[in-house]
Design a protein around this motif. Structure first.
Motif, mmCIF file in Angstrom:
data_model
loop_
_atom_site.group_PDB
_atom_site.id
_atom_site.type_symbol
_atom_site.label_atom_id
_atom_site.label_comp_id
_atom_site.label_asym_id
_atom_site.label_seq_id
_atom_site.Cartn_x
_atom_site.Cartn_y
_atom_site.Cartn_z
ATOM 1 N N UNK A 286 2.889 -3.674 15.188
ATOM 2 C CA UNK A 286 2.229 -2.769 14.245
ATOM 3 C C UNK A 286 3.199 -1.686 13.785
ATOM 4 N N UNK A 287 3.931 -1.121 14.744
ATOM 5 C CA UNK A 287 4.856 -0.046 14.410
ATOM 6 C C UNK A 287 5.959 -0.541 13.475
ATOM 7 N N UNK A 290 4.559 -0.786 10.008
ATOM 8 C CA UNK A 290 4.350 0.504 9.351
ATOM 9 C C UNK A 290 5.669 1.179 9.030
ATOM 10 N N UNK A 332 9.359 7.132 19.759
ATOM 11 C CA UNK A 332 8.843 6.073 18.905
ATOM 12 C C UNK A 332 7.340 6.256 18.630
ATOM 13 N N UNK A 333 6.617 6.733 19.636
ATOM 14 C CA UNK A 333 5.207 7.075 19.416
ATOM 15 C C UNK A 333 5.062 8.221 18.437
ATOM 16 N N UNK A 334 5.909 9.233 18.629
ATOM 17 C CA UNK A 334 5.901 10.382 17.735
ATOM 18 C C UNK A 334 6.240 9.900 16.322
ATOM 19 N N UNK A 336 5.559 7.073 14.983
ATOM 20 C CA UNK A 336 4.397 6.459 14.341
ATOM 21 C C UNK A 336 3.556 7.528 13.657
ATOM 22 N N UNK A 337 3.309 8.626 14.376
ATOM 23 C CA UNK A 337 2.488 9.695 13.797
ATOM 24 C C UNK A 337 3.182 10.265 12.562
ATOM 25 N N UNK A 340 3.070 7.941 9.592
ATOM 26 C CA UNK A 340 1.747 7.907 8.974
ATOM 27 C C UNK A 340 1.496 9.172 8.156
ATOM 28 N N UNK A 341 1.944 10.309 8.677
ATOM 29 C CA UNK A 341 1.679 11.554 7.968
ATOM 30 C C UNK A 341 2.602 11.710 6.754
ATOM 31 N N UNK A 344 3.782 7.362 4.320
ATOM 32 C CA UNK A 344 2.668 6.446 4.523
ATOM 33 C C UNK A 344 2.975 5.035 4.030
#
Lengths: 627, 241, 294
Positions: A286-287, A290, A332-334, A336-337, A340-341, A344
């Motif tokens: 998914x990452x 995106x 990597x989690x950060x 993703x956020x 998205x912000x 996009x």
């Protein structure tokens, strides 16, 4: 059904269009613009991309690279194939899928078990794995019939978790957490792929073929249907897209691609175990999707390469920065956020934006040689085209529509008016199939369509527009209208060319052919209304339902709109509309029905109805005894 | 000085320009009505005043200060209470709770005072008293409308904005409701009333404006407006009767 | 007789386990109702709460109850950060970006904790020193008793808070109609922050309570969150009572099935139950009907 474009007096008619005269007889389909289509790429960019693409798998042949690097490439290539599936289901169709690693795993275990437990050859095992995954994807897709959004996220996660549990616990079959080793590579047309370099080359070719297919998908019927579902599912259904089938197909394709990637992965690494296919891997897919940009296969590939390579590059950091490697996954989690912000549409979206800024977007289209719009409104049925019989629609205790009966005669313009909350839009929603009636019937050309889904009604020739315009905002005007043209049973010639021609004719008819390649969200409001009408017209409706088509138009636009409606009526199209502008309704209607409190209070010609004291009272209200 | 003044306000609703340089004023203690056909921009006018829509141009002044850059919460605190179209009752809260939430701008009220004020509302709207503990969504349209007005009044507003209170109500209920509006007005609350029921609205108003596609066409006393052809035209399109 | 005792024992454990799901599910539902967002990092709230406890109690050596309060305070602060970092910038976007953002938050939180505390699961002290009580052959572990008691107390508190305070009513109003709440002068942004705080604290408590049973690990939150989410769907999406009942039911189903059928698939039963509900009653036990906005 009448054949396409044969002259029929009074039924099918060739309509004149709004634009300037054009050279007769010349037929040149308009050139598509580069930018507005889903994945157009300029020639130089294409050459560069191709060069890089060809060079990469050949690197191992040219210079000595470690086995480790080759395996890393192999990982990137097989992951990228799975990510292509995410591009289809998430990027194109807008459906969340958090089980891609499970599909990847079904492909991998298909190969491993087929070869080692079943004694089958690689290709047959791969085919079985892919078939199994596709079937699973189909089943998951079917759940979208009732559930969307959050439920879908949950369903796919559940599937992923159960798959993981089965892999770990069904030791007799899956070999459990230890995994399966000793998977061998196949040969193809007598050429052995056992060698790392050869196998990587083979996988790369598969990837490129699939990238090409996924890249071309958006401009096919299916691809447009998918994007329509993503942009506005309700509108898609109403213009004739079988939205459930589209979503199921998207899930199946996603699973298929995932399983191909997984099968090749199994061959590439010779050893697989359950932790290659768990939820974390799904999140990684998914990452990657995106990060690269969900709406393009190129984005998906870029995202995958970054996700796979980044940890390796981090190893090269100087000692003082090594800590970054330790928190890599957190970053990597950060990421993703932040993506998205702030980003996009991913990296590929960014590239596209920059390119659009640098090179002015083509906003006008050559409109020479567009054939005139024809409308097939013929039918064998006598009597009213649409009959609404004792129609009721209740919401809980609220009787929004409370037993109305209306006959819409063929070839007329019939208006439905009434104060706010009198049940007009609800009636229209029941007619077009968005709501099922609580009671009563909707009969179209003698057929009871009360229980048909909106796309089934569209296929019978019921078209509509919405009060608050519902277009596919991220698509071009042409694509919007082509989706209208591709409804089933539309009496036009088969093939993309005919669809495009039909759509251009419809756009020409509303005077927007030169704006065909503009993304509709960038069009002014008045033009958006017209695109919505062109979208319906392209589908050859027998009955056109218009919900406040003039709302929000200025005086000039309203005048033009009245002319448009008159031209449509002049060519035999039956129109049923709601509007609040009595001036407009009076000018164009043959018949008016008035609703109040969900019931019919008057019906007749404009002159009769607008002089009716009950109608005047409903609008102006009765002066009470307060004075 | 006018209590409320709009100066050349232009607002967009989505893509559509709903208001095109609208100017109007409401004086202290007045009941002003804003008439016009659907889509004329009446609701957008109220939303622009209460801050749900930010004007693209122009200014909104309330009690001598500009408020068009404030958010809805801040504007509510200044004493403007907006009873929006569609009643917007909190469906999962009881009638009493809905009313109590009307006091949100007034800080903490003593329990006894709260109970007392709720009773005052039930005195104005006796019909909803018996549903005191019923959930909002179970009420009929007319009862919901009364509840919405009651909730709006609990803010003790200096200015009450009412958006189509008669919408979807049976004639008898409409008459009751307008009786109540007159009563509220006689207690000294300034009211700006948007209505599609023109005759009804003009029967209670001091002044009226007619809005057509985002700008004002006519202004005057109820009698002026009732005699005006354009008022009828705004509702029924052509020139009938 | 022994069979009955064993079953009672399993039932008891199932209820305790289910209580944890209920607490996390409750936090889930509160956020869903306030923001219409499904928070996929909800389980990590529990994980963070447990690790805060590990840090304060085991690491810094604070007294148990001071550590407990400290952990909850840390969770409250975290709730605000989560709101403004993960939800707030995306509040006007559709559900998909927000869901993905919370997934990103989940990855971030797990791996940050991993970087700080390492992969080794940590033990955590039970709340009570006593081992448990034996009532007529059924052994009741003290931690399980504490979990049941605390859950009961929290459910009661939540009920009183939401149903009998004006603040609770304002929170409900915010979740039902934000624009109308703003028109009444209710500070919507603050209400949403409060919801996130409360939800984070509930998650934290669940984590601290379940820590001694499951060990404190990076992944503890994910599996709890999935069960809790399943519980909200089984109970009725967005329904507070449904979340609690669904959580308890799931805990019991899981424990019973593990005892009677097979242990390795313990986690699968929850999802199986979920599938069955989704197929035959997607609205859940207390739900009215499934409706997605067109």
């Amino acid at each position: 059904m009448m054949p396409f474009r044969l002259p029929h007096v009074g039924t099918g008619a060739v309509l004149p269009d709004m634009a300037a005269p054009r050279p007769a007889g010349s037929f040149l389909p308009p050139r598509p613009s580069r930018n507005s289509q889903a994945g157009r790429i300029s020639i130089p960019a294409l050459v560069v991309l191709l060069a890089i693409a060809i060079a990469i798998p050949l690197i191992p042949y040219q210079m000595t690279v470690s086995n480790y690097v080759v395996l890393m490439f192999m990982q990137a290539v097989t992951y990228a194939i799975a990510v292509l599936g995410m591009v289809v289901v998430l990027g194109y169709t807008g459906q969340i899928n958090l089980a891609q690693a499970a599909f990847f795993g079904i492909g991998a275990y298909g190969v491993a078990l087929g070869m080692l437990s079943g004694g089958l050859n690689f290709w047959i095992s791969l085919a079985l794995g892919v078939a199994g995954a596709t079937a699973a994807g189909l089943a998951l897709g079917l759940t979208t019939i009732r559930l969307g959004g959050h439920y879908l996220a949950m369903i796919t996660i559940s599937f992923q978790q159960i798959f993981d549990l089965v892999l770990v616990n069904w030791v007799d079959v899956t070999h459990g957490p230890d995994g399966i080793a000793g998977i061998t590579r196949p040969s193809l047309f007598g050429i052995s792929l056992a060698d790392d370099k050869a196998y990587l080359l083979f996988c790369s070719v598969v990837l490129y073929v699939l990238v090409f297919a996924v890249w071309k998908l958006p401009d096919t019927r299916l691809g447009r249907a998918m994007r329509a579902v993503r942009e506005n599912q309700l509108a898609a259904e109403v213009v004739g897209v079988h939205t459930l089938r589209t979503k199921v197909t998207a899930f199946s394709l996603s699973a298929l691609l995932g399983a191909i990637g997984g099968g090749l992965y199994a061959g590439g690494f010779a050893y697989i175990s359950p932790d290659n296919f768990n939820f974390a891997r799904s999140i990684e897919f998914l990452t990657a999707t995106l990060l690269g940009g969900a709406q393009s296969p190129f984005g998906g590939v870029i995202g995958t390469v970054l996700i796979v390579q980044l940890p390796e590059w981090l190893k090269l950091l100087p000692e003082s920065l090594r800590f970054i490697k330790d928190v890599y996954l957190a970053v990597y989690g950060l990421g993703v956020i932040l993506i998205i912000i702030f980003l996009s549409e991913g990296i590929w979206g960014l590239v596209k934006t920059i390119r659009t800024r640098l090179f002015a977007e083509q906003t006008t289209t050559d409109t020479t040689g567009i054939p005139a719009l024809t409308l097939e409104s013929a039918g064998s049925h006598d009597g009213p085209l649409l009959r609404v019989d004792n129609l009721q629609k209740h919401f809980g205790g609220l009787k929004a529509v409370d037993g109305i009966g209306i006959d819409v005669e063929r070839g007329t313009v019939h208006a439905l008016i009434g104060p706010n909350g009198s049940g007009k839009t609800t009636s229209l929603n029941v007619m077009s199939g968005i709501y099922e009636p609580t009671g009563g019937k909707v009969i179209f050309e003698g057929e009871d369509v009360s229980r048909l889904r909106p796309h089934q009604r569209a296929s019978r020739g019921i078209g509509r527009t919405f009060q608050n315009i519902r277009l596919f905002a991220a698509l071009s005007a042409l694509e919007n209208v082509m989706i209208g043209a591709q409804r089933s049973n539309n009496p036009i010639a088969p093939g993309e060319g005919a669809l495009r021609e039909r759509a251009m004719s419809a756009l020409q008819f509303v005077g927007l052919a030169d704006r065909a390649h503009v993304i509709v969200r960038n069009l002014p409001y008045g033009h958006q209304r017209l695109v919505e009408i062109a979208r319906v017209l392209a589908g050859n409706p027998k009955l056109l339902l218009l919900d406040e088509p003039a709302a929000g138009l200025n005086q000039t636009e309203k005048m033009a709109f009245v002319e448009l409606l008159k031209r449509l009526r002049g060519h035999g199209l039956t129109i049923f509309l709601i509007d609040h502008d009595m001036g407009l309704v009076e000018k164009i209607s043959d018949r008016i029905t008035v609703l109040n409190f969900g019931r019919k209070i008057a019906e007749g010609t404009p002159a009769e109805v607008l002089r009716n004291p009950d109608v005047i009272a409903a609008y102006l209200g009765t002066a009470g005894k307060v004075n | 000085m006018a209590l409320l003044e709009l100066k050349g306000v232009a607002s967009y609703y989505g893509n559509v320009q709903a208001l095109k340089g609208l100017s109007l004023h409401v004086n202290q203690g007045e009941l002003v009505t804003l008439l016009g056909a659907n889509g004329a921009g009446k609701s957008t006018t109220l939303k622009t005043i209460s801050g749900l829509v930010q004007p693209a141009q122009g200014e909104v002044w309330f009690e001598g200060r500009p408020i068009h850059r404030l958010g809805p919460e801040a504007i509510a605190k200044l004493g403007i209470s907006h009873v929006p179209e569609g009643r917007r009752i909190f469906p999962g809260l009881t009638v009493r709770e809905n009313i109590m939430l009307g006091t949100s701008t007034r800080g903490r009220l003593p329990r006894a005072q709260m109970a007392d004020e709720v009773e005052q509302m039930f005195a104005i709207f006796p019909e909803i008293k018996k549903f005191e503990n019923a959930l909002g969504w179970t009420l009929s349209g007319g009862q919901q409308q009364m509840l919405a007005v009651a909730r709006g009044l609990m803010a003790r507003p200096k200015l009450l904005l009412l958006d189509e209170p008669s919408l979807g109500l049976a004639p008898l209920i409409v008459q009751n409701l307008f009786g109540t509006i007159r009563e509220i007005r006689s207690l000294g609350t300034t009211i700006l009333l948007v209505e599609q029921n023109a005759n009804m609205a003009l029967s209670v108003a001091d002044r009226g404006y007619v809005l057509e596609t985002g700008s004002l066409t006519v202004e005057g006393t109820p009698q002026d407006l009732l005699d005006n052809e354009e008022v009828r035209a705004a509702y029924l399109g052509g020139h009938h009767g | 007789m022994q069979v009955l005792f064993d079953n009672l024992q399993v039932l008891f454990q199932g209820l305790a386990l289910g209580s944890i799901y209920s607490l996390v599910a409750l936090g889930f539902v509160l956020i869903i109702r306030a923001t219409n967002v499904v928070n996929f990092a909800q389980g990590d709230f529990a994980m963070l709460g447990a690790y805060s406890m590990v840090l304060f109690f085991t690491g810094l050596g604070w007294p148990y109850w001071v550590s407990f309060v400290g952990a909850l305070a840390a969770m409250a602060v975290f709730g605000v950060i989560f709101n403004y970092g993960v939800y707030y910038p995306l509040r006007h976007r559709s559900f998909l970006p927000v869901v993905i953002s919370t997934l990103g938050a989940s990855i971030f939180l797990q791996n940050t904790v991993l970087a700080v505390f390492g992969p080794q699961p940590r033990p955590l002290e039970k709340v009570l020193a006593a081992d448990g009580v034996n009532i007529g052959g059924v052994f009741l572990d003290s931690q399980y008793l504490v979990i049941l008691a605390v859950t009961l107390a929290l459910v009661l508190f939540t009920y009183l808070f939401f149903e009998h305070t004006l603040l609770g009513k304002k929170l409900q109003a915010t979740s039902q109609d934000k624009d109308m709440a703003r028109l009444l002068g209710i500070p919507v942004a603050l209400m949403i922050s409060i919801t996130f705080i409360y939800s984070a604290v509930l998650g934290g408590i669940a984590g601290v309570l379940v820590g001694p049973i499951l060990f404190v690990s990076i992944g503890m939150g994910s599996i709890i969150a999935l069960k809790a989410f399943a519980a909200t769907i089984i109970g009725g999406f967005g329904d507070v009572t449904g979340a609690i009942v669904g959580g308890l039911l799931l805990g019991v189903i899981e424990s019973m099935a593990a005892y009677h059928i097979s242990v390795p698939y313990k986690d699968a039963y929850a999802f199986l139950a979920l599938f069955i509900f989704l197929l035959f009653r997607p609205s859940g036990i207390f739900g009215e009907k499934v409706s997605e906005k067109a």
